[in-house]
Design a protein around this motif. Structure first.
Motif, mmCIF file in Angstrom:
data_model
loop_
_atom_site.group_PDB
_atom_site.id
_atom_site.type_symbol
_atom_site.label_atom_id
_atom_site.label_comp_id
_atom_site.label_asym_id
_atom_site.label_seq_id
_atom_site.Cartn_x
_atom_site.Cartn_y
_atom_site.Cartn_z
ATOM 1 N N VAL A 163 0.832 -1.199 0.000
ATOM 2 C CA VAL A 163 0.000 0.000 0.000
ATOM 3 C C VAL A 163 0.869 1.252 0.000
ATOM 4 O O VAL A 163 1.776 1.387 0.816
ATOM 5 C CB VAL A 163 -0.925 0.024 1.247
ATOM 6 C CG1 VAL A 163 -1.761 1.287 1.287
ATOM 7 C CG2 VAL A 163 -1.801 -1.226 1.286
ATOM 8 N N SER A 164 0.572 2.153 -0.931
ATOM 9 C CA SER A 164 1.202 3.472 -0.966
ATOM 10 C C SER A 164 0.093 4.515 -0.992
ATOM 11 O O SER A 164 -0.854 4.393 -1.770
ATOM 12 C CB SER A 164 2.066 3.645 -2.216
ATOM 13 O OG SER A 164 3.089 2.689 -2.257
ATOM 14 N N THR A 165 0.207 5.523 -0.150
ATOM 15 C CA THR A 165 -0.751 6.625 -0.160
ATOM 16 C C THR A 165 -0.199 7.669 -1.117
ATOM 17 O O THR A 165 0.886 8.198 -0.901
ATOM 18 C CB THR A 165 -0.912 7.221 1.247
ATOM 19 O OG1 THR A 165 -1.283 6.181 2.151
ATOM 20 C CG2 THR A 165 -1.971 8.297 1.276
ATOM 21 N N THR A 166 -0.939 7.948 -2.194
ATOM 22 C CA THR A 166 -0.441 8.882 -3.205
ATOM 23 C C THR A 166 -0.974 10.291 -3.016
ATOM 24 O O THR A 166 -0.391 11.239 -3.527
ATOM 25 C CB THR A 166 -0.792 8.384 -4.622
ATOM 26 O OG1 THR A 166 -2.213 8.307 -4.759
ATOM 27 C CG2 THR A 166 -0.180 7.014 -4.884
ATOM 28 N N HIS A 167 -2.086 10.423 -2.312
ATOM 29 C CA HIS A 167 -2.673 11.749 -2.103
ATOM 30 C C HIS A 167 -3.579 11.705 -0.873
ATOM 31 O O HIS A 167 -4.325 10.756 -0.692
ATOM 32 C CB HIS A 167 -3.496 12.167 -3.320
ATOM 33 C CG HIS A 167 -4.170 13.487 -3.165
ATOM 34 N ND1 HIS A 167 -3.498 14.692 -3.240
ATOM 35 C CD2 HIS A 167 -5.462 13.818 -2.926
ATOM 36 C CE1 HIS A 167 -4.347 15.683 -3.059
ATOM 37 N NE2 HIS A 167 -5.545 15.177 -2.856
ATOM 38 N N ILE A 168 -3.484 12.728 -0.043
ATOM 39 C CA ILE A 168 -4.388 12.872 1.098
ATOM 40 C C ILE A 168 -4.972 14.282 1.059
ATOM 41 O O ILE A 168 -4.231 15.258 0.976
ATOM 42 C CB ILE A 168 -3.669 12.649 2.451
ATOM 43 C CG1 ILE A 168 -3.096 11.240 2.539
ATOM 44 C CG2 ILE A 168 -4.627 12.911 3.615
ATOM 45 C CD1 ILE A 168 -2.295 10.964 3.802
ATOM 46 N N LEU A 169 -6.287 14.363 1.103
ATOM 47 C CA LEU A 169 -6.997 15.641 1.171
ATOM 48 C C LEU A 169 -7.477 15.802 2.604
ATOM 49 O O LEU A 169 -8.122 14.900 3.145
ATOM 50 C CB LEU A 169 -8.189 15.638 0.206
ATOM 51 C CG LEU A 169 -9.091 16.868 0.216
ATOM 52 C CD1 LEU A 169 -8.310 18.099 -0.256
ATOM 53 C CD2 LEU A 169 -10.309 16.624 -0.676
ATOM 54 N N ARG A 170 -7.150 16.923 3.222
ATOM 55 C CA ARG A 170 -7.497 17.136 4.637
ATOM 56 C C ARG A 170 -8.314 18.401 4.835
ATOM 57 O O ARG A 170 -8.148 19.376 4.115
ATOM 58 C CB ARG A 170 -6.231 17.271 5.487
ATOM 59 C CG ARG A 170 -5.438 16.019 5.597
ATOM 60 C CD ARG A 170 -4.310 16.205 6.607
ATOM 61 N NE ARG A 170 -3.509 15.020 6.699
ATOM 62 C CZ ARG A 170 -3.800 13.971 7.463
ATOM 63 N NH1 ARG A 170 -4.857 13.997 8.226
ATOM 64 N NH2 ARG A 170 -3.014 12.923 7.483
ATOM 65 N N TRP A 171 -9.175 18.349 5.830
ATOM 66 C CA TRP A 171 -9.803 19.566 6.316
ATOM 67 C C TRP A 171 -8.775 20.285 7.186
ATOM 68 O O TRP A 171 -7.932 19.647 7.822
ATOM 69 C CB TRP A 171 -11.030 19.237 7.172
ATOM 70 C CG TRP A 171 -12.213 18.805 6.370
ATOM 71 C CD1 TRP A 171 -12.943 19.560 5.497
ATOM 72 C CD2 TRP A 171 -12.828 17.520 6.386
ATOM 73 N NE1 TRP A 171 -13.969 18.809 4.976
ATOM 74 C CE2 TRP A 171 -13.915 17.550 5.498
ATOM 75 C CE3 TRP A 171 -12.563 16.325 7.061
ATOM 76 C CZ2 TRP A 171 -14.732 16.459 5.267
ATOM 77 C CZ3 TRP A 171 -13.377 15.233 6.837
ATOM 78 C CH2 TRP A 171 -14.449 15.314 5.950
ATOM 79 N N ALA A 172 -8.858 21.604 7.246
ATOM 80 C CA ALA A 172 -7.926 22.391 8.060
ATOM 81 C C ALA A 172 -8.127 22.131 9.552
ATOM 82 O O ALA A 172 -7.194 22.216 10.338
ATOM 83 C CB ALA A 172 -8.089 23.881 7.756
ATOM 84 N N ALA A 173 -9.345 21.817 9.938
ATOM 85 C CA ALA A 173 -9.680 21.532 11.333
ATOM 86 C C ALA A 173 -10.737 20.438 11.345
ATOM 87 O O ALA A 173 -11.321 20.116 10.306
ATOM 88 C CB ALA A 173 -10.220 22.787 12.018
#
Length: 89
Positions: free
Chosen positions: A37-47
């Motif tokens: 498993v490789s994580t290629t992209h993570i989208l996060r909320w600021a909080a």
């Protein structure tokens, strides 16, 4: 929301779905199935999008790092048969 809420007949038959697994749980399941498993992209909320106190108890202990993930992309690699046999007796 609690597991009980999602299993309530009205909700479970509504066609609405939400994932209750964390990103790390999804990665662990994929690894247990034999994938690299490789994580290629993570989208996060600021909080945190929901106050921790408003979360179901099942989720309150999760880290801010887990709870702020809005989405992610994984690259899953399954070993080729000839690679899986390397080192096998």
């Amino acid at each position: 929301f609690s597991h009980r809420f999602w299993e309530w007949r009205v909700v479970s038959r509504s066609g609405f779905y939400t994932n209750r697994l964390s990103a790390s749980q999804i990665c662990q399941i994929a690894e247990a199935a034999g994938f690299t498993v490789s994580t290629t992209h993570i989208l996060r909320w600021a909080a945190l999008p929901t106050p921790r106190a408003a979360l179901d108890r099942e989720f309150q202990a999760r880290s801010d790092a887990e709870l702020t993930i809005a989405g992610f992309t994984l690259l899953l690699k399954k070993p080729r048969r000839d690679q899986a046999a390397v080192g096998a007796p």
